[in-house]
Design an enzyme around this catalytic site. Structure first.
Site, PDB file in Angstrom:
ATOM      1  N   GLY A 111       1.307  -1.366   0.131  1.00 16.58           N
ATOM      2  CA  GLY A 111      -0.035   0.140   0.077  1.00 16.58           C
ATOM      3  C   GLY A 111       0.745   1.607  -0.154  1.00 16.58           C
ATOM      4  O   GLY A 111       1.723   1.494   1.052  1.00 16.58           O
ATOM      5  N   LEU A 112       0.776   1.662  -1.500  1.00 15.46           N
ATOM      6  CA  LEU A 112       1.833   2.888  -1.606  1.00 15.46           C
ATOM      7  C   LEU A 112       1.067   4.191  -1.848  1.00 15.46           C
ATOM      8  O   LEU A 112       1.776   5.010  -2.582  1.00 15.46           O
ATOM      9  CB  LEU A 112       2.654   2.779  -2.171  1.00 15.46           C
ATOM     10  CG  LEU A 112       3.880   1.530  -2.203  1.00 15.46           C
ATOM     11  CD1 LEU A 112       4.914   0.935  -3.099  1.00 15.46           C
ATOM     12  CD2 LEU A 112       4.493   1.187  -0.999  1.00 15.46           C
ATOM     13  N   MET A 155      -0.110   7.980   2.492  1.00 11.76           N
ATOM     14  CA  MET A 155       0.986   8.480   4.019  1.00 11.76           C
ATOM     15  C   MET A 155       2.412   6.159   3.985  1.00 11.76           C
ATOM     16  O   MET A 155       3.319   6.059   4.452  1.00 11.76           O
ATOM     17  CB  MET A 155      -0.277   6.768   5.085  1.00 11.76           C
ATOM     18  CG  MET A 155      -1.443   8.184   5.372  1.00 11.76           C
ATOM     19  SD  MET A 155      -0.355   9.275   6.537  1.00 11.76           S
ATOM     20  CE  MET A 155      -0.580   8.157   8.142  1.00 11.76           C
ATOM     21  N   GLY A 156       1.869   5.174   3.141  1.00 14.29           N
ATOM     22  CA  GLY A 156       2.596   4.021   2.520  1.00 14.29           C
ATOM     23  C   GLY A 156       3.708   4.364   1.992  1.00 14.29           C
ATOM     24  O   GLY A 156       5.208   4.444   2.552  1.00 14.29           O
ATOM     25  N   ASN A 165      -5.994   2.472  10.574  1.00 18.42           N
ATOM     26  CA  ASN A 165      -7.551   2.622  11.511  1.00 18.42           C
ATOM     27  C   ASN A 165      -8.088   1.707  11.620  1.00 18.42           C
ATOM     28  O   ASN A 165      -9.104   1.938  11.585  1.00 18.42           O
ATOM     29  CB  ASN A 165      -7.241   4.462  11.365  1.00 18.42           C
ATOM     30  CG  ASN A 165      -6.875   5.275  11.768  1.00 18.42           C
ATOM     31  OD1 ASN A 165      -5.795   5.112  12.913  1.00 18.42           O
ATOM     32  ND2 ASN A 165      -7.401   6.630  11.116  1.00 18.42           N
ATOM     33  N   SER A 207      -0.334   8.322  14.332  1.00 18.62           N
ATOM     34  CA  SER A 207      -0.811   8.864  14.036  1.00 18.62           C
ATOM     35  C   SER A 207       0.080   9.710  13.815  1.00 18.62           C
ATOM     36  O   SER A 207       1.547   9.747  13.763  1.00 18.62           O
ATOM     37  CB  SER A 207      -1.137   9.519  15.381  1.00 18.62           C
ATOM     38  OG  SER A 207      -1.842  11.073  15.275  1.00 18.62           O
ATOM     39  N   GLY A 208      -0.537  11.215  12.865  1.00 18.85           N
ATOM     40  CA  GLY A 208       0.775  12.239  12.384  1.00 18.85           C
ATOM     41  C   GLY A 208       0.423  12.371  10.659  1.00 18.85           C
ATOM     42  O   GLY A 208       1.112  13.702  10.575  1.00 18.85           O
ATOM     43  N   LYS A 247      -5.401   4.054  19.274  1.00 21.44           N
ATOM     44  CA  LYS A 247      -5.244   4.778  18.991  1.00 21.44           C
ATOM     45  C   LYS A 247      -6.752   5.475  17.761  1.00 21.44           C
ATOM     46  O   LYS A 247      -6.767   6.905  17.906  1.00 21.44           O
ATOM     47  CB  LYS A 247      -4.897   4.065  16.905  1.00 21.44           C
ATOM     48  CG  LYS A 247      -4.944   4.628  15.986  1.00 21.44           C
ATOM     49  CD  LYS A 247      -3.673   6.590  16.050  1.00 21.44           C
ATOM     50  CE  LYS A 247      -4.767   7.334  15.203  1.00 21.44           C
ATOM     51  NZ  LYS A 247      -4.896   7.630  13.820  1.00 21.44           N
ATOM     52  N   HIS A 253      -7.075   7.993  20.175  1.00 21.52           N
ATOM     53  CA  HIS A 253      -6.649   9.286  20.322  1.00 21.52           C
ATOM     54  C   HIS A 253      -7.204   9.947  19.353  1.00 21.52           C
ATOM     55  O   HIS A 253      -7.207  11.441  19.547  1.00 21.52           O
ATOM     56  CB  HIS A 253      -5.414   8.115  19.405  1.00 21.52           C
ATOM     57  CG  HIS A 253      -5.091   9.466  18.885  1.00 21.52           C
ATOM     58  ND1 HIS A 253      -4.625  10.263  17.220  1.00 21.52           N
ATOM     59  CD2 HIS A 253      -3.307  10.127  18.956  1.00 21.52           C
ATOM     60  CE1 HIS A 253      -4.399  11.131  17.128  1.00 21.52           C
ATOM     61  NE2 HIS A 253      -3.330  11.598  18.090  1.00 21.52           N
ATOM     62  N   ASN A 254      -7.959   9.280  18.797  1.00 19.06           N
ATOM     63  CA  ASN A 254      -8.723   9.844  17.579  1.00 19.06           C
ATOM     64  C   ASN A 254      -9.774  10.629  18.203  1.00 19.06           C
ATOM     65  O   ASN A 254     -10.555  11.772  17.445  1.00 19.06           O
ATOM     66  CB  ASN A 254      -9.560   9.291  16.550  1.00 19.06           C
ATOM     67  CG  ASN A 254      -7.804   8.844  15.399  1.00 19.06           C
ATOM     68  OD1 ASN A 254      -6.734   9.499  15.138  1.00 19.06           O
ATOM     69  ND2 ASN A 254      -8.012   8.424  14.365  1.00 19.06           N
ATOM     70  N   GLU A 297      -9.306  13.373  19.486  1.00 16.55           N
ATOM     71  CA  GLU A 297      -8.740  14.376  18.876  1.00 16.55           C
ATOM     72  C   GLU A 297     -10.149  15.326  18.342  1.00 16.55           C
ATOM     73  O   GLU A 297     -10.319  16.566  17.566  1.00 16.55           O
ATOM     74  CB  GLU A 297      -8.151  13.875  17.356  1.00 16.55           C
ATOM     75  CG  GLU A 297      -8.075  14.351  15.723  1.00 16.55           C
ATOM     76  CD  GLU A 297      -7.544  13.387  14.614  1.00 16.55           C
ATOM     77  OE1 GLU A 297      -6.234  12.788  14.639  1.00 16.55           O
ATOM     78  OE2 GLU A 297      -8.037  13.322  13.963  1.00 16.55           O
ATOM     79  N   ARG A 309     -37.347   4.264  38.414  1.00 16.65           N
ATOM     80  CA  ARG A 309     -37.967   2.861  37.962  1.00 16.65           C
ATOM     81  C   ARG A 309     -38.213   2.026  38.398  1.00 16.65           C
ATOM     82  O   ARG A 309     -39.116   0.758  37.323  1.00 16.65           O
ATOM     83  CB  ARG A 309     -35.516   2.024  37.299  1.00 16.65           C
ATOM     84  CG  ARG A 309     -35.332   2.789  36.946  1.00 16.65           C
ATOM     85  CD  ARG A 309     -33.933   3.278  36.792  1.00 16.65           C
ATOM     86  NE  ARG A 309     -33.659   1.926  36.349  1.00 16.65           N
ATOM     87  CZ  ARG A 309     -32.686   0.506  37.132  1.00 16.65           C
ATOM     88  NH1 ARG A 309     -32.475   0.855  38.165  1.00 16.65           N
ATOM     89  NH2 ARG A 309     -32.445  -0.445  36.047  1.00 16.65           N
ATOM     90  N   HIS A 353     -38.079  -1.922  39.860  1.00 18.74           N
ATOM     91  CA  HIS A 353     -36.489  -3.056  39.618  1.00 18.74           C
ATOM     92  C   HIS A 353     -35.855  -2.590  40.977  1.00 18.74           C
ATOM     93  O   HIS A 353     -35.140  -3.255  41.304  1.00 18.74           O
ATOM     94  CB  HIS A 353     -35.722  -1.804  38.332  1.00 18.74           C
ATOM     95  CG  HIS A 353     -36.439  -1.592  36.747  1.00 18.74           C
ATOM     96  ND1 HIS A 353     -35.952  -2.872  36.163  1.00 18.74           N
ATOM     97  CD2 HIS A 353     -37.007  -0.971  36.338  1.00 18.74           C
ATOM     98  CE1 HIS A 353     -36.273  -2.376  35.222  1.00 18.74           C
ATOM     99  NE2 HIS A 353     -37.521  -1.614  35.064  1.00 18.74           N
TER     100      HIS A 353
HETATM  101  C1  6PG Z   1      -3.571  10.599  12.957  1.00 17.71           C
HETATM  102  C2  6PG Z   1      -5.609  11.581  12.618  1.00 17.71           C
HETATM  103  C3  6PG Z   1      -5.845  10.221  10.976  1.00 17.71           C
HETATM  104  C4  6PG Z   1      -7.005  11.051  10.541  1.00 17.71           C
HETATM  105  C5  6PG Z   1      -8.132  10.297  10.697  1.00 17.71           C
HETATM  106  C6  6PG Z   1      -9.167  11.858  10.771  1.00 17.71           C
HETATM  107  O1  6PG Z   1      -4.349  10.749  14.230  1.00 17.71           O
HETATM  108  O2  6PG Z   1      -2.619  11.470  12.238  1.00 17.71           O
HETATM  109  O3  6PG Z   1      -6.003  11.320  13.229  1.00 17.71           O
HETATM  110  O4  6PG Z   1      -5.599   8.848  11.613  1.00 17.71           O
HETATM  111  O5  6PG Z   1      -6.899  12.279  10.111  1.00 17.71           O
HETATM  112  O6  6PG Z   1      -8.544   9.994  10.423  1.00 17.71           O
HETATM  113  O7  6PG Z   1     -10.452  11.286  10.779  1.00 17.71           O
HETATM  114  P1  6PG Z   1     -11.639  11.456  10.001  1.00 17.71           P
HETATM  115  O8  6PG Z   1     -11.139  11.503   8.798  1.00 17.71           O
HETATM  116  O9  6PG Z   1     -13.005  10.921  10.640  1.00 17.71           O
HETATM  117  O10 6PG Z   1     -11.541  13.725  10.772  1.00 17.71           O
END
Ligand code: 6PG
Length: 467
Positions: free
Chosen positions: A10-11, A14-15, A101, A127-128, A180, A183-184, A187, A443, A449
């Site tokens: 997968g290039l 990102m790849g 992801n 991530s990044g 991860k 993390h999102n 985010e 309830r 309950h």
């Molecule tokens: C990361 C980002 C990356 C991507 C997300 C965005 O950590 O590098 O989170 O994974 O930008 O998938 O997600 P959405 O398209 O759902 O906003």
């Protein structure tokens, strides 16, 4: 030709960037992509550290044993197809790493499938974005024994934060992809808070994009400093190349989502963790997607948004304070979810280590993460981030400003669901007696309950008043 250290499938952006990063660190890569010519072009660019593999069999044949194939393909069916195609070509002790992801439950299923063939399937959260892949991502490695063998390679290509590589073997099975995903989730919530800050300054104060860019730049230089605040400043400062107008004014107000934020919010519910702001951020994107409906509703019902007549400088100062306090609340929700999942799954996640590898390379990297890492360093079993005295010392002095912002947003009809829900979360968390006695009473009234009492042990029913 000498055998390569790693196979990359997968290039895309990102790849390819990951391959360049690996090659920079003297790690040789065999390259495969379904698009003809892609692997050969990249191999040419990597000058001796890349070898194009026209087929997966060629790729596997080009690798040192035990072989490692890193997948950088879209999450979902493409991962399953790659695994199905690779398994017959691999032998016991080889490893497949999924760097996309992927949903952590899919990863757990693939671990089982591959284990039946003696192949180690690893889920790595990266991530990044494209920049991170090129110059150093934050890497949340999940999986079994092969992680140890691969760690030096991935530690080398990871981002650095205060001299430490942003790479960690966070746990077994799907733990890397779970971390991860959270993390999102964080985010999404941080981005929503930034978006609400923008709308409050724009809709209530009428600040121009250039003025708001200056505010975000100032914030980026202080305690709020972090990649997303810097990104907001850059978005606000960018003119449209065709018209010269601020680009932000020309971008449609409809947010996309690929699923990880929604998965994170849904995981908080699965593990019974209160993380309202992570969910609000997803709801906010869903509301944003209803563009034609919202426009029609504004025409039919009128917009509640009103201009602010008070002290604008004081408002912006309050907003910065509220944003930092709300950021803490969002991290508290995210880390509480990590803790709950870790306990239920037996992952033994090290929350301090996770905070440390999020200090660099990843999208949510910020100064706040150093304080969070320190908090878990002091007490790994912290019930909630808000209970750390140093973390609470960030929130407490900003509490009045936060209430003024939420109050002003409500009074002026500017929707600020993330600011409001994060404040309610902190308020509820530090309220010893909440409203739930009323829920328990109801309830029992309609469903028998039963309820617990504050004055004696056991479960009770009541003969409720008839009216
Ligand atoms: C990361 C980002 C990356 C991507 C997300 C965005 O950590 O590098 O989170 O994974 O930008 O998938 O997600 P959405 O398209 O759902 O906003």
């Amino acid at each position: 030709m000498t055998a390569c250290d790693l196979g990359l499938v997968g290039l895309g952006t990102m790849g390819a960037n990951l391959a360049r990063n690996l090659a920079d660190h003297r790690i040789s890569v065999a390259l495969h992509d379904p698009a003809p010519g892609t692997a050969a072009r990249l191999a040419g660019e990597l000058a001796g550290r890349g070898q194009a593999a026209p087929s997966l069999a060629d790729l596997v044949g080009a690798l040192k044993a035990p072989r490692t194939i890193f997948l950088m393909v879209p999450a979902g069916a493409a991962v399953d197809q790659s695994v199905d195609a690779l398994l017959p070509l691999l032998t016991v002790g080889d490893a497949i790493v999924d760097g996309g992801n992927s949903l952590y439950m899919d990863t757990e299923r693939r671990v089982e499938t591959c284990a039946a063939h003696g192949v180690d399937f690893l889920g790595f959260g990266l991530s990044g974005g494209a920049e991170g892949a090129r110059h150093g991502p934050s890497i949340m490695a999940g999986g079994g024994p092969s992680v140890g063998r691969l760690a030096p390679m991935f530690r080398a290509i990871a981002a650095q934060a205060e001299g430490e590589a942003c790479f960690a073997h966070v746990g077994p099975g799907g733990a890397g992809h779970f971390v991860k995903m959270l993390h999102n989730g964080i985010e999404y919530a941080l981005m929503q808070l930034i978006a609400e800050s923008y709308q409050l300054m724009h809709g209530m104060l009428g600040l121009s994009p250039a003025e708001m860019a200056a505010v975000f730049r100032t914030w980026a230089g202080g305690d709020l400093g972090g990649f997303l605040i810097e990104a907001a400043a850059r978005v606000l400062a960018t003119p449209d190349v065709d018209t010269g107008r601020p680009l932000i004014d020309l971008i449609e107000d409809r947010a996309g989502q690929k699923g990880t934020g929604r998965w994170a919010a849904s995981a908080t519910l699965d593990y019974g963790v209160a993380a309202p702001t992570l969910a609000e951020a997803v709801h906010a994107r869903c509301l944003s997607a209803l563009k034609p409906e919202r426009v029609a509703a504004q025409t039919a019902l009128g917009s509640p948004m009103r201009f602010f007549a008070g002290d604008r400088t004081a408002f912006v100062a309050d907003l910065g304070a509220a944003l930092l306090a709300a950021n803490v609340a969002v991290h508290a929700q995210g880390f509480a979810t990590l803790a709950a999942a870790s306990a239920e799954k037996g992952w033994a996640l090290d929350l301090g280590q996770i905070a440390r590898i999020w200090r660099g390379g990843c999208i949510i990297r910020s100064r706040l993460l150093a304080a969070i890492a320190a908090a878990y360093g002091r007490n790994a079993d912290l019930a909630n981030l808000l209970r750390d005295p140093d973390v609470w010392a960030i929130v407490a002095p900003r509490d009045p400003a936060w209430r003024r912002i939420v109050g002003a947003a409500v009074a002026h009809g500017v929707p600020a669901p993330a600011f409001a829900s994060a404040l309610s979360y902190v308020d509820a968390y530090r309220t010893g007696r909440l409203w739930a006695n009323m829920i328990e009473g109801q309830r029992d009234l309609f469903g028998a309950h039963g309820f617990g009492r504050v004055d004696r042990p056991g479960r009770f029913h009541a003969d409720w008043a008839k009216s």
